[in-house]
Design a protein around this motif. Structure first.
Motif, mmCIF file in Angstrom:
data_model
loop_
_atom_site.group_PDB
_atom_site.id
_atom_site.type_symbol
_atom_site.label_atom_id
_atom_site.label_comp_id
_atom_site.label_asym_id
_atom_site.label_seq_id
_atom_site.Cartn_x
_atom_site.Cartn_y
_atom_site.Cartn_z
ATOM 1 N N GLN A 65 57.246 53.962 40.238
ATOM 2 C CA GLN A 65 55.567 53.831 40.692
ATOM 3 C C GLN A 65 54.382 52.979 39.562
ATOM 4 O OE1 GLN A 65 53.907 56.772 41.601
ATOM 5 N NE2 GLN A 65 51.462 55.295 41.174
ATOM 6 N N VAL A 66 53.964 52.068 41.092
ATOM 7 C CA VAL A 66 53.787 50.391 40.866
ATOM 8 C C VAL A 66 52.203 50.928 40.621
ATOM 9 C CG1 VAL A 66 54.080 47.869 41.098
ATOM 10 C CG2 VAL A 66 55.875 49.688 41.904
ATOM 11 N N GLN A 67 51.733 50.143 39.458
ATOM 12 C CA GLN A 67 50.217 49.782 39.222
ATOM 13 C C GLN A 67 50.318 47.711 39.501
ATOM 14 O OE1 GLN A 67 51.970 51.622 36.363
ATOM 15 N NE2 GLN A 67 51.440 53.490 37.672
ATOM 16 N N LEU A 68 49.317 48.154 40.176
ATOM 17 C CA LEU A 68 49.094 46.337 40.122
ATOM 18 C C LEU A 68 47.488 46.297 39.566
ATOM 19 C CD1 LEU A 68 50.267 46.731 44.521
ATOM 20 C CD2 LEU A 68 51.382 46.092 42.444
ATOM 21 N N VAL A 69 47.229 45.744 38.971
ATOM 22 C CA VAL A 69 45.724 45.094 38.540
ATOM 23 C C VAL A 69 45.470 44.125 39.060
ATOM 24 C CG1 VAL A 69 44.404 44.760 36.653
ATOM 25 C CG2 VAL A 69 46.793 46.451 36.760
ATOM 26 N N GLU A 70 44.654 43.620 40.189
ATOM 27 C CA GLU A 70 43.723 42.533 40.888
ATOM 28 C C GLU A 70 42.726 41.936 39.716
ATOM 29 O OE1 GLU A 70 44.203 45.000 44.790
ATOM 30 O OE2 GLU A 70 42.709 45.100 42.801
ATOM 31 N N SER A 71 42.312 40.960 39.742
ATOM 32 C CA SER A 71 41.298 40.060 39.547
ATOM 33 C C SER A 71 41.153 39.106 39.881
ATOM 34 C CB SER A 71 41.566 39.665 37.839
ATOM 35 O OG SER A 71 42.617 39.100 37.973
ATOM 36 N N GLY A 72 39.803 38.368 40.071
ATOM 37 C CA GLY A 72 39.556 36.749 40.669
ATOM 38 C C GLY A 72 38.666 36.827 42.099
ATOM 39 N N GLY A 73 37.812 38.151 41.984
ATOM 40 C CA GLY A 73 36.828 38.430 43.167
ATOM 41 C C GLY A 73 35.585 37.515 42.344
ATOM 42 N N GLY A 74 34.536 37.632 43.883
ATOM 43 C CA GLY A 74 33.418 36.945 43.184
ATOM 44 C C GLY A 74 32.593 36.776 43.762
ATOM 45 N N LEU A 75 31.582 35.581 44.047
ATOM 46 C CA LEU A 75 30.568 35.273 45.379
ATOM 47 C C LEU A 75 30.157 33.482 45.189
ATOM 48 C CD1 LEU A 75 28.171 35.228 46.871
ATOM 49 C CD2 LEU A 75 26.809 35.183 44.168
ATOM 50 N N VAL A 76 30.935 32.901 46.464
ATOM 51 C CA VAL A 76 31.358 31.772 46.165
ATOM 52 C C VAL A 76 30.540 31.324 47.318
ATOM 53 C CG1 VAL A 76 32.882 31.909 47.305
ATOM 54 C CG2 VAL A 76 32.924 29.905 46.298
ATOM 55 N N GLN A 77 30.082 30.030 47.396
ATOM 56 C CA GLN A 77 29.293 29.216 48.389
ATOM 57 C C GLN A 77 30.197 28.442 49.451
ATOM 58 O OE1 GLN A 77 26.594 26.323 46.955
ATOM 59 N NE2 GLN A 77 25.317 27.709 45.414
#
Length: 114
Positions: free
Chosen positions: A1-13
């Protein structure tokens, strides 16, 4: 089993940059390839970029020259540097890891809008 944790998205022009991160719960040397997919409303999920255990990269034509996938082996983390973002890059971005099985992160929203 592999857990993947993402980050860094958002709103950008439009024209801006974002960097997505995906950290795996196991050493990425145990993972054959890791990559990023995206899914926009009403569209199918598509490959954005991937990197193999040997360091070979693959990009969708629509992001070549603008996005860069890389990895930090010591941190079991893969990055997606996204430059010159366009409104059509707006989507939920999913981290993917392939061993004998396919694993997915929870997704992170990227919105490119003025």
């Amino acid at each position: 089993q592999v857990q993947l944790v993402e980050s860094g998205g958002g709103l950008v022009q439009p024209g801006g940059s974002l960097r997505l991160s995906c950290t795996a719960s196991i050493t990425i040397f145990s993972i054959n390839s890791m990559g990023w997919y995206r899914q926009a409303p009403g569209k199918e999920r598509e490959l954005v970029a991937a990197i193999t255990k040997g360091g070979i990269t693959n990009y969708a034509d629509s992001v070549k020259g603008r996005f860069t996938i890389s990895r930090d082996n010591a941190k079991n983390t893969v990055f997606l540097q996204m430059n010159s973002l366009k409104p059509e890059d707006t989507a939920v971005y999913y981290c993917n890891a392939v061993t004998l099985y396919n694993y997915w992160g929870q997704g992170t929203q990227v919105t490119v809008s003025s």
